[in-house]
Design an enzyme around this catalytic site. Structure first.
Site, short mmCIF file in Angstrom:
data_model
loop_
_atom_site.label_atom_id
_atom_site.label_comp_id
_atom_site.label_asym_id
_atom_site.label_seq_id
_atom_site.Cartn_x
_atom_site.Cartn_y
_atom_site.Cartn_z
N LYS A 32 -1.65 2.34 13.27
CA LYS A 32 -0.47 1.98 12.49
C LYS A 32 -0.90 1.37 11.17
O LYS A 32 -1.70 0.43 11.14
CB LYS A 32 0.40 0.98 13.27
CG LYS A 32 1.68 0.61 12.54
CD LYS A 32 2.63 -0.17 13.44
CE LYS A 32 2.38 -1.65 13.44
NZ LYS A 32 2.63 -2.33 12.17
N ASP A 59 4.07 2.28 8.94
CA ASP A 59 5.06 1.22 9.24
C ASP A 59 5.39 0.47 7.95
O ASP A 59 4.94 -0.66 7.75
CB ASP A 59 4.46 0.29 10.31
CG ASP A 59 5.38 -0.87 10.68
OD1 ASP A 59 6.58 -0.81 10.38
OD2 ASP A 59 4.87 -1.85 11.28
N LYS A 61 8.69 0.29 7.06
CA LYS A 61 10.07 -0.16 7.33
C LYS A 61 10.97 -0.01 6.11
O LYS A 61 11.47 -0.99 5.56
CB LYS A 61 10.09 -1.61 7.81
CG LYS A 61 9.33 -1.87 9.09
CD LYS A 61 9.52 -3.30 9.59
CE LYS A 61 8.71 -3.61 10.81
NZ LYS A 61 7.26 -3.69 10.57
N ASP A 64 16.61 0.80 1.94
CA ASP A 64 17.04 0.91 0.55
C ASP A 64 18.24 1.86 0.50
O ASP A 64 18.70 2.32 1.55
CB ASP A 64 15.85 1.44 -0.30
CG ASP A 64 15.85 0.89 -1.71
OD1 ASP A 64 16.93 0.88 -2.34
OD2 ASP A 64 14.78 0.48 -2.20
N THR A 123 10.81 -7.97 16.78
CA THR A 123 10.47 -8.59 18.07
C THR A 123 10.12 -10.08 17.93
O THR A 123 9.93 -10.77 18.92
CB THR A 123 9.30 -7.84 18.73
OG1 THR A 123 8.32 -7.53 17.74
CG2 THR A 123 9.77 -6.56 19.36
N ARG A 215 -2.86 -7.87 17.01
CA ARG A 215 -3.82 -8.97 17.15
C ARG A 215 -4.60 -9.02 18.46
O ARG A 215 -5.80 -9.34 18.43
CB ARG A 215 -3.11 -10.30 16.86
CG ARG A 215 -2.83 -10.47 15.37
CD ARG A 215 -1.77 -11.51 15.10
NE ARG A 215 -0.46 -11.03 15.49
CZ ARG A 215 0.68 -11.71 15.28
NH1 ARG A 215 0.64 -12.90 14.70
NH2 ARG A 215 1.84 -11.21 15.64
#
Ligand code: C5P
Length: 237
Positions: A32, A59, A61, A64, A123, A215
């Site tokens: 990603k 990613d 996101k 607009d 999340t 992570r």
């Protein structure tokens, strides 16, 4: 399972990215790319990863006006992103414009259309955070399912949501609608800023199509061992 794990390359350090992709080359199919990695790799990162047998989830996101998002999706489709997301809260018209644009660009380039996903609710937001930040009386899960339905109506392939919302989304949107879940934490990892989380095995058991892990892998002392442990846990689910 290898096809269901997406590793988030959340760093702008090109050497780290190079090292991580080499270390995980045999173990991980999907990477990603968010704003950090994109600032370093640019669109050259897509063919670079593709030539090494990887797939790219871009990613960024998008959120607009429909015309702008359509152009963004057109550009990223032409450059070869395999999965692209946008905020479902950008609305039906925005998501429809994105779908039409991806169809046209893929047709013109004679390449497969990228998977298009709507981001429901981050999340990192829990029920209290949702009500505080959105001023909404609606339950968080209802909002997530509402946005998932909107994304489906617009012609997107699926959504990004918490593993805790897989079941209600499946019930409403059916088996052919993709659910990509970040907020994944093996028992041995820190939760960091994530709030709506489950373990990799729980997410797979609940029916996630892809899980996104950052992570717990990229900040592990041994990222390869961490990725292998997560894949083992997914296999055992
Ligand atoms: O490090 P961690 O495993 O928490 O990374 C999760 C990744 O998924 C991050 O890159 C984050 O931006 C992304 N993401 C998320 N929640 C969403 C959408 C994307 O955590 N709803």
């Amino acid at each position: 399972m290898k096809d269901q794990l997406i590793v988030a390359l959340d760093t702008d350090d090109g050497e780290d990215i190079d090292w991580m992709c080499t270390t995980l080359a045999e173990t991980v199919r999907w990477f990603k790319i968010g704003f950090q990695a994109f600032s370093t790799l640019g669109t050259d990162g897509f063919p670079w990863l593709s030539a090494r047998g990887h797939k790219v989830f871009l990613d960024l996101k998008f959120h607009d006006i429909p015309n702008t998002v359509a152009r963004d999706v057109d550009t990223m489709t032409k450059h070869g992103a395999n999965m692209i997301n946008m905020h479902a809260s950008g609305g039906l018209e925005m998501m429809q414009a994105a779908r039409n644009s991806a169809d046209d660009a893929a047709y013109k380039e004679n390449i497969p259309r990228p998977i298009l996903l709507g981001v429901t609710l981050l999340t990192s937001i829990d029920e209290t955070g949702f009500q505080q930040n959105f001023g909404s009386e609606r339950e968080l899960t209802k909002q997530v399912v509402y946005l998932a339905q909107l994304a489906q109506e617009a012609g997107l392939d699926g959504v990004v949501a918490s593993p805790l919302e897989i079941e209600p989304i499946r019930k409403t949107c059916g088996d052919n609608f993709l659910i990509v879940t970040p907020g994944i934490r093996p028992k041995w990892a820190e939760s960091n800023d994530q709030r709506r989380i489950t373990t990799p095995a729980e997410a797979i058991n609940k029916g996630a199509d892809y899980i996104v892990v950052g992570r717990p892998i990229i900040e592990a002392d041994d990222p390869l061992a961490a990725a292998e442990m997560i894949l083992d846990e997914m296999r055992g689910a």
